[in-house]
Design an enzyme around this catalytic site. Structure first.
Site, PDB file in Angstrom:
ATOM      1  N   HIS A   1       0.305  26.666  45.003  1.00 18.13           N
ATOM      2  CA  HIS A   1       1.916  26.640  45.358  1.00 18.13           C
ATOM      3  C   HIS A   1       2.059  26.988  43.503  1.00 18.13           C
ATOM      4  O   HIS A   1       2.304  26.580  42.750  1.00 18.13           O
ATOM      5  CB  HIS A   1       3.174  25.538  45.654  1.00 18.13           C
TER       6      HIS A   1
ATOM      7  N   HIS B   1      -1.006  23.905  58.402  1.00 19.86           N
ATOM      8  CA  HIS B   1      -0.880  22.035  57.720  1.00 19.86           C
ATOM      9  C   HIS B   1      -1.066  21.653  58.843  1.00 19.86           C
ATOM     10  O   HIS B   1       0.123  22.037  59.124  1.00 19.86           O
ATOM     11  CB  HIS B   1       0.297  22.991  56.765  1.00 19.86           C
TER      12      HIS B   1
ATOM     13  N   ASP C   1      -4.900  23.153  46.412  1.00 16.80           N
ATOM     14  CA  ASP C   1      -3.678  22.751  47.003  1.00 16.80           C
ATOM     15  C   ASP C   1      -2.973  22.160  45.876  1.00 16.80           C
ATOM     16  O   ASP C   1      -2.191  21.359  45.205  1.00 16.80           O
ATOM     17  CB  ASP C   1      -4.167  21.758  48.058  1.00 16.80           C
TER      18      ASP C   1
END
Lengths: 335, 438
Positions: B59, B176, B302
């Site tokens: 991210h 997800h 992640d």
């Protein structure tokens, strides 16, 4: 140009992994949980509470044990009995007790919990009594406030240590001071109950046993690892127990699809006279209140000679006197 | 005249042999016959040279949340961790759900990137799960996969349509996997620790049910499914079963799932709060087993940076996620390779070759002609994790203060160093890759 990378200097041993752990009992200014509290501290608090109870009953004038102490009662989640019980205890012990009304506060204007509580610290509150719907909120404040003792007045589904202490004091009376080998049955919504967690923690430290029972939807995962036994039916749980504690059923549980109906609950899990008859002779019936009469507790059981519900309430004030004294003492020593 | 770089007497990641690798003009070149006077030489006999690592799940928080991270700081952190490429998730503000935003991310990465940035685009508009985003146009704009990461695609029908629609792009949909009806306010793994702390639990089944659903939908549609950040024993089983059935399903897991358990949450440590949550010891063991038996196709971090203020909130209010780029390789070496679960070559394969193959990215090796995306690391060097030294803006790691074994010495992308350990002091400054990145 040549750059040679030499072997690095002798390294420190590889750690197996040490977490930053916050120990809830590292600082006696706080009362955050009964889990992990030593037997000596528990018994000492109960003994002290029993002494304070005599004084409270005697109608003697207010004392000055907490003179100079400002106690902030911050009940961010609603409460009547716990708030009043703390308030009476604080005033009787000579503290300056202030009540914070969360509903009309800056918490509703977007201020964070920590910033609001820092205000109280800046204003000179030495002890903060906090009730919050979030599990871990008191531990969080204890970690982040430097100069304030934090007393947990119930945090989410985690613990309610002064309720646990008043339950222990009530059982101490009922069991003539003997916890070893005794058994308490707790019936109902174990999953959402901070009362059950504190009772389990305290009783297992003192050598008593807890059996829990309730609808499968209200039993938390791996609850037996907390040191209790799970009984399949309320009869199994109560048969031969030395006391029973019925937990309050909240109406929201129906909306969440956790229970079909209150009628079904009362029939299958309600503590009624037939079930009370399964207890040992002399066993008592407890409830943390407020009671839904006719749901988790048959009305006539709540009013029966077995019921110690009002003793629990009276013991609450005594226990809170003892807790306030202990936290204030530690605060003064740390200051 | 271009400068040649020599990695001299380094250990080949796969063969274990001592080799010398030459890089010039962004690619690996044959060894020059005689001494090359313009060569920079990095001699590191105890260090391993490998293809640059690839993280398919980060991210970078741009657009919109540059307080948490930016493409520049996120890729700088990637370089420090030995990564030369990252795939970034579209759950930004706004969501990357149009070709214009895909192009924006790519343009921003060209200007400020220390690693190749491959955008992952949203499956549904606004990641709301209601209407398909323009998948084909976003694929043309440069998206390498689609995901509503951060949110599950609740409706099986929507997932079916997405897989059907994405089929002719050839790109996978990254799931997800979380059944929202089983989530109900959960903030950590369901189990003893959650019960003890009075925190609402996220059960394993919330993840594994969706893994199984999406495997069946992959069978129904022929579309490719990649299962993100798997954490639960039952999810590894679901992936294993899908492979046994020959379905186009792949899956990744992250270092924290093979290192930590939910006990790390006690008492209310928000640095151990992520979604999916840290699981039980049995799940951790199942994770390692799934890595060892080949069920897991690749690793990912992640990497989810948040500000210190956000992580300093009470547990229930703090956001999910931890940073991972700068600790990933060391956690792999310390907890998988050094204890003997995995060979060094296999571990690197799972971080480098496997994700490239899986997402059709250009392959990298140490042979002449290959793009010079490389990492040089010392598998034995020990270091202590100090979040204040991270290049990422995020300090949110549960590994602060841990001593780990395995350290990145140098990362090179397209022939330029994007990271050098402080002890490597060329007279050249670290060169921003933007000048040469293609």
């Amino acid at each position: 140009m040549t750059m040679s990378v030499s072997a690095p200097p002798a390294p420190a041993p590889v750690s197996a992994g040490s977490f930053h752990r916050y120990s809830v009992h590292s600082d006696a200014r706080h009362l955050l949980a009964l889990e992990g509290m030593t037997r000596d501290v528990l018994l000492g608090l109960l003994e002290d509470a029993a002494t304070e109870r005599e004084w409270l009953r005697s109608g003697a004038p207010n004392r000055t044990d907490l003179a100079g102490c400002s106690v902030m009662l911050a009940f961010v989640e609603d409460s009547t009995r716990t708030r009043m019980s703390f308030e009476i205890a604080a005033r009787r012990m000579g503290a300056n007790a202030l009540t914070f009304n969360a509903g009309a506060s800056s918490l509703n204007k977007g201020e964070t919990l920590l910033d609001t509580m820092r205000l109280f610290e800046a204003m000179g509150a030495q002890l903060l009594i906090i009730r919050h719907s979030m599990s871990g909120a008191p531990a969080y404040l204890a970690q982040h406030l430097r100069a304030t003792g934090v007393i947990n007045a119930g945090d989410g589904m985690h613990e309610h240590p002064t309720q646990g202490l008043l339950d222990l004091l009530t059982l101490r009376d009922a069991w003539s001071g003997e916890f070893e080998g005794k058994r308490l049955a707790i019936v109902g919504d174990i999953a959402h109950s901070r009362v059950a967690r504190s009772a389990m923690a305290g009783l297992s430290t003192l050598g008593a046993h807890v059996t829990v029972c309730g609808p499968g939807t209200l039993l938390p995962a791996d609850v037996e690892l907390l040191g209790c036994t799970v009984a399949p039916t309320v009869e199994d749980a109560m048969e031969g127990a030395d006391a029973v504690m019925a937990l309050r059923i909240q109406k929201e549980r129906m909306e969440g699809g956790l229970l079909p109906s209150l009628v079904e609950y009362a029939r299958e899990w309600g503590v009624n006279h037939e079930r009370v008859a399964l207890l040992k002779p002399g066993a008592v019936v407890m409830h943390p209140g407020p009671v839904n009469r006719g749901v988790e507790l048959q009305a006539s059981v709540a009013d029966s000679a077995r019921s110690v519900i009002l003793d629990q309430v009276a013991n609450g004030v005594a226990v809170r006197c003892a807790v306030l004294k202990r936290c204030w003492q530690a605060w003064k020593e740390a200051a | 005249m271009s400068t040649m770089t020599l990695f001299k007497n380094v250990t080949h990641w796969k063969t274990g042999e001592k080799v010398t690798v030459a890089v010039e003009d962004g690619v690996v070149v044959p060894m020059p016959k005689r001494g090359h006077e313009h060569a920079r030489v990095l001699e590191a006999p105890h260090a391993v040279l490998a293809p640059g690592l690839v993280d398919l799940h980060v991210h970078l928080r741009e657009p919109g949340q540059s307080g948490k991270e930016s493409i520049e700081t996120g890729t700088r952190a990637a370089a420090a961790g030995g990564f030369t490429a990252v795939a970034c998730m579209p759950n930004t503000v706004p969501v990357v759900d149009t070709p214009a935003w895909v192009e924006w991310v790519l343009a921003r990465a060209r200007g400020a990137g220390y690693a190749r940035v491959y955008p992952i685009a949203a499956v549904t508009q606004g990641q709301k799960g209601e209407q398909l985003a323009p998948l084909q146009a976003m694929a043309r704009a440069g998206a390498i996969a689609f995901s509503d990461d951060g949110h599950p695609i609740e409706s099986a029908a929507m997932m079916r349509r997405a897989l059907e629609y994405a089929r002719n792009t050839g790109l996978p949909i990254i799931g997800h996997e979380e059944d929202p009806t089983l989530r109900v306010g959960g903030v950590m793994n369901e189990g003893f620790t959650a019960t003890r702390l009075g925190l609402r639990g996220l059960p394993n089944a919330a993840e594994s049910i969706m893994c199984r659903r999406d495997a069946d939908l992959a069978e129904l549609t022929g579309g490719r499914v990649h299962l993100a950040h798997l954490s639960a024993a039952q999810s590894f089983d679901a992936l294993r079963d899908a492979k046994r059935r020959g379905l186009p399903v792949s899956g990744e897991t992250c270092p924290h799932y093979w290192v930590l358990t939910d006990e790390a949450v006690a008492d209310y440590d928000t640095h151990a709060k992520m979604n999916p949550p840290l699981r039980s010891e049995a799940d951790r063991a199942a994770c390692i087993a799934a890595i060892v038996d080949g069920t897991i196709d690749c690793f990912a971090t992640d990497h989810a940076p948040h500000t210190s203020d956000e992580k300093a909130r009470p547990f229930a209010e703090a956001p999910f996620g931890i940073v991972g780029l700068e600790t990933a390789l060391a956690l792999t070496l310390t907890y998988l390779v050094h204890p003997g679960h995995l060979s060094l070559a296999r571990a690197i394969e799972l971080w480098a070759d496997a994700p490239r193959r899986l997402f059709n990215l250009p392959e990298v090796d140490l042979e002449p002609g290959s793009e010079a995306d490389l990492v040089l690391f010392d598998p034995q060097a020990e270091w202590t994790v100090e979040p204040d030294l991270f290049f990422s803006k995020g300090r949110n790691t549960p590994f602060a203060g841990w001593n780990l074994k395995g350290r990145v010495l140098a990362t090179m992308m397209a022939g330029r160093f994007t990271h050098l350990a402080p002890e490597i002091d060329f007279d050249h400054q670290l060169v921003l890759p933007s000048e040469s990145q293609k």
